[in-house]
Design an enzyme around this catalytic site. Structure first.
Site, short mmCIF file in Angstrom:
data_model
loop_
_atom_site.label_atom_id
_atom_site.label_comp_id
_atom_site.label_asym_id
_atom_site.label_seq_id
_atom_site.Cartn_x
_atom_site.Cartn_y
_atom_site.Cartn_z
N LYS A 52 -55.13 42.43 15.31
CA LYS A 52 -54.96 43.66 14.30
C LYS A 52 -55.64 43.08 12.80
O LYS A 52 -56.05 43.90 12.27
CB LYS A 52 -53.30 43.71 13.90
CG LYS A 52 -53.01 44.48 12.72
CD LYS A 52 -51.72 44.40 12.44
CE LYS A 52 -51.21 43.53 11.43
NZ LYS A 52 -51.69 43.73 10.06
N ASN A 53 -55.67 41.90 12.47
CA ASN A 53 -56.13 41.49 11.23
C ASN A 53 -57.61 40.94 11.23
O ASN A 53 -58.30 40.50 10.46
CB ASN A 53 -55.37 40.22 10.84
CG ASN A 53 -53.89 40.66 10.36
OD1 ASN A 53 -53.56 41.83 10.19
ND2 ASN A 53 -53.21 39.81 10.26
N ARG B 152 -53.60 48.35 3.80
CA ARG B 152 -54.30 47.62 2.99
C ARG B 152 -55.68 47.87 3.06
O ARG B 152 -56.59 47.35 2.12
CB ARG B 152 -53.78 46.36 2.73
CG ARG B 152 -52.23 46.25 2.35
CD ARG B 152 -51.98 44.90 2.37
NE ARG B 152 -52.48 44.36 1.10
CZ ARG B 152 -52.51 44.51 -0.20
NH1 ARG B 152 -51.36 45.42 -0.49
NH2 ARG B 152 -53.09 43.85 -1.18
N VAL C 263 -46.63 31.72 1.07
CA VAL C 263 -47.70 32.96 0.97
C VAL C 263 -47.33 34.30 0.22
O VAL C 263 -47.92 34.66 -0.51
CB VAL C 263 -48.51 33.11 2.33
CG1 VAL C 263 -49.48 34.09 2.24
CG2 VAL C 263 -48.98 31.76 3.15
N CYS D 38 -47.09 46.11 4.61
CA CYS D 38 -45.82 45.63 4.59
C CYS D 38 -45.42 45.17 3.22
O CYS D 38 -45.82 44.69 2.53
CB CYS D 38 -45.72 44.57 5.63
SG CYS D 38 -46.06 44.91 7.25
C1 EPZ Z 1 -53.74 39.38 5.27
O1 EPZ Z 1 -53.02 40.15 4.27
C2 EPZ Z 1 -53.01 39.84 6.45
N1 EPZ Z 1 -53.10 41.41 6.62
C3 EPZ Z 1 -51.50 39.83 6.34
O2 EPZ Z 1 -50.93 39.89 7.63
C4 EPZ Z 1 -51.35 38.04 6.02
O3 EPZ Z 1 -50.35 37.80 6.04
C5 EPZ Z 1 -52.17 37.44 5.06
O4 EPZ Z 1 -53.65 38.06 5.30
C6 EPZ Z 1 -52.41 36.05 4.94
O5 EPZ Z 1 -52.78 35.46 6.01
C7 EPZ Z 1 -54.17 41.84 7.29
O6 EPZ Z 1 -55.28 41.27 7.61
C8 EPZ Z 1 -54.39 43.54 7.21
P1 EPZ Z 1 -53.85 37.90 1.14
P2 EPZ Z 1 -53.94 40.18 2.89
O7 EPZ Z 1 -54.81 38.42 0.46
O8 EPZ Z 1 -55.40 39.97 3.01
C9 EPZ Z 1 -51.84 37.27 -3.15
C10 EPZ Z 1 -49.56 41.06 9.19
O9 EPZ Z 1 -48.13 40.92 9.40
N2 EPZ Z 1 -53.07 37.94 -3.48
O10 EPZ Z 1 -54.39 36.62 1.79
O11 EPZ Z 1 -53.14 41.36 2.03
C11 EPZ Z 1 -50.94 37.98 -2.34
O12 EPZ Z 1 -50.08 38.78 -3.12
C12 EPZ Z 1 -49.92 40.79 7.75
O13 EPZ Z 1 -50.01 40.98 9.90
C13 EPZ Z 1 -53.15 38.27 -4.83
O14 EPZ Z 1 -52.04 37.83 -5.62
O15 EPZ Z 1 -53.48 38.76 2.47
C14 EPZ Z 1 -50.30 37.04 -1.36
O16 EPZ Z 1 -49.21 36.43 -2.06
C15 EPZ Z 1 -48.97 40.69 6.51
N3 EPZ Z 1 -54.16 39.00 -5.56
C16 EPZ Z 1 -51.46 35.84 -1.06
O17 EPZ Z 1 -52.48 36.13 -2.16
C17 EPZ Z 1 -55.01 39.40 -4.66
O18 EPZ Z 1 -55.64 40.09 -5.24
C18 EPZ Z 1 -52.24 36.21 0.26
O19 EPZ Z 1 -52.55 37.38 0.42
C19 EPZ Z 1 -54.70 39.34 -3.30
C20 EPZ Z 1 -53.86 38.70 -2.90
#
Ligand code: EPZ
Length: 444
Positions: free
Chosen positions: A28-29, A102, A338, A126
């Site tokens: 999915k990711n 997203r 995270v 989510c």
């Molecule tokens: C991806 O989300 C996945 N989603 C998430 O899976 C997964 O939990 C996450 O990566 C971490 O591995 C998809 O791929 C669609 P991040 P993403 O940017 O890309 C902060 C599931 O259940 N951040 O790595 O949105 C953020 O708030 C989902 O399958 C900022 O602060 O995650 C978080 O605390 C849930 N500013 C951290 O970084 C930004 O501009 C990690 O987010 C971007 C992110």
């Protein structure tokens, strides 16, 4: 009782160990991002092993709104994506998809390269934290894009060709790393990304882009270098299987004292999970086509656990595992580093008889970004406690799957509301449950 949503209800008769086999499809990711990458090419792309999940449907519709033809290929689970005539989509139509996912934020780079401008609606995903997009916008501005935030969404434009740049991410964000990859491949010159995410899904996306003609090198210490090219072709790619879904079914086998063979699970993508699964007391056997997970009998063992970016323990694995930890003997300590708000689901587990205490402190190890701030991001789980049935409302994708696991391992019949949310990331989960002998009934 949490606020009810227009929903889809499932009755779950607990106490039946899950037995049998399920087959995984693509991650999915990864899959939706590979679909977006097709926008960058000037030839059709073929993506194989595509799961039938809502996130894929949403991205298919968004691509079609931008003139990409998305059609089924010969093989089941194959999509043909033809970006021959990319057009600016009607903003109202794009907006209709606001709040659904997203992924739309990742359309920025490809649309700026193809059209010189882009409109991105409000994002969804989510509710497990604030989930800002500041890293994404900073990166796009560094490539030379102009970003105009308006109430109805983001308007982006690239008056000139986007230029390679140096990016140092404050946190190894998966999404922001994908943003740099999908933008840097056609930018002029070299892009250097530091503190990059290196999840297996990122490496698989890099494989897709390389097949299209991109030049991307992954160095040690989270540095990725991209040498921009003038033109990209199409790709033919079989998506990696979903290691997050694999771990979810493994946790379901453990918590229900069952035995599940997960066809398509790959050891190399879930080494850290397998170590934790064994430490807790689960058993697994790695085969050529998949991995068998079972409860070998005896007591499960409590442990301290900290989520982290890859190769650490993936945050998306923690919610399903917590249910099994309620059955472990002793005190488990969980530190979620995270997302700042990914432990709310434990309240429902407590209503089923689990003993879980939440804390604002960084329990169990490395201080994280959320320490000393007002986030309940650590938990102490005391077990074993017998779970009894309850009425549950699904909060998010992984929380939802953990509720299913809890209801399956509890005594009595639980009523689970909002199950359609699980369709976002788990293909045919009701069919798989039935195949594993679960006693569940959908209530119209
Ligand atoms: C991806 O989300 C996945 N989603 C998430 O899976 C997964 O939990 C996450 O990566 C971490 O591995 C998809 O791929 C669609 P991040 P993403 O940017 O890309 C902060 C599931 O259940 N951040 O790595 O949105 C953020 O708030 C989902 O399958 C900022 O602060 O995650 C978080 O605390 C849930 N500013 C951290 O970084 C930004 O501009 C990690 O987010 C971007 C992110």
């Amino acid at each position: 009782m949490p606020e009810r949503t227009a929903d889809d209800v499932l009755l779950v008769h607990g106490g039946v160990p899950l037995q049998g086999e399920i087959a995984l499809r693509g991650a999915k990711n990864l899959v939706p991002k590979a679909m977006v990458a097709a926008l960058l090419g000037h030839e059709p792309s073929r993506l194989l092993n595509v799961p039938d999940i809502d996130d894929v449907h949403i991205v298919s519709r968004l691509l079609q709104l931008h003139g990409v033809s998305v059609t089924p290929g010969e093989e089941p689970g194959e999509l043909v994506l033809d970006p021959a005539s990319v057009v600016q989509a009607n903003i109202a139509d794009v907006d209709a998809h606001a709040g659904a996912s997203r992924i739309p934020i990742l359309f920025c780079g490809p649309l700026l390269h193809r059209l010189g401008h882009a409109f991105i609606p409000d994002l969804g995903g989510c509710r497990i934290g604030d989930r800002p997009i500041d890293f994404h916008l900073d990166v796009l501005r560094q490539f030379g894009a102009e970003v105009d935030k308006r109430p109805q969404g983001l308007y982006l434009s690239a008056p000139e060709r986007l230029r390679g740049t140096k990016v140092d991410l404050p946190f190894p964000s998966v999404g922001a790393t994908e943003q740099v990859l999908l933008t840097g491949v056609l930018a002029e010159g070299v892009t250097e990304l530091r503190n990059a995410a290196i999840e297996p899904e990122i490496i698989d996306l890099i494989a897709v882009l390389q097949k299209m003609g991109a030049i991307i090198t992954v160095h040690t210490d989270r540095v990725i270098r991209i040498t921009g090219v003038d033109r990209l072709g199409g790709y033919r790619h079989r998506a990696m299987s979903d290691r997050l879904e694999a771990a979810s079914w493994a946790c379901a086998a453990l918590a229900t004292q069952g035995d599940v063979y997960v066809r398509g699970a790959e050891q190399k993508d879930m080494m850290t999970f397998l170590n934790v699964f064994r430490t807790v007391g689960g058993a697994f056997d790695v085969g050529d086509e998949g991995i068998r997970f079972w409860h070998p009998g005896g007591a499960l063992r409590a442990l301290p656990l900290e989520t982290d970016v890859h190769p650490g323990f993936q945050t998306d694995w923690q919610q399903p595992l917590v249910v099994a930890l309620t059955q472990a003997t002793g005190l488990s300590i969980l530190h979620e580093t995270v997302y700042e708000n990914r432990l709310g689901f434990t309240e429902a587990l407590a209503s089923m008889g689990a003993t879980i205490q939440l804390y604002r402190e960084c329990l169990g190890g490395t201080p994280c970004r959320f320490g000393q701030r007002n986030f309940l991001h650590s938990a102490v789980i005391s077990g074993p406690t017998k779970l009894h049935a309850a009425e549950l409302v699904i909060p998010d994708l992984r929380g939802g799957f953990s509720y299913l696991i809890a209801a399956l391992s509890a005594q009595g019949t639980s009523v689970v509301h909002g199950i359609e949310l699980i369709n976002r990331g788990y293909e045919d989960f009701l069919g798989k449950l039935a195949g594993l002998g679960a006693r569940v009934e959908r209530v119209a």
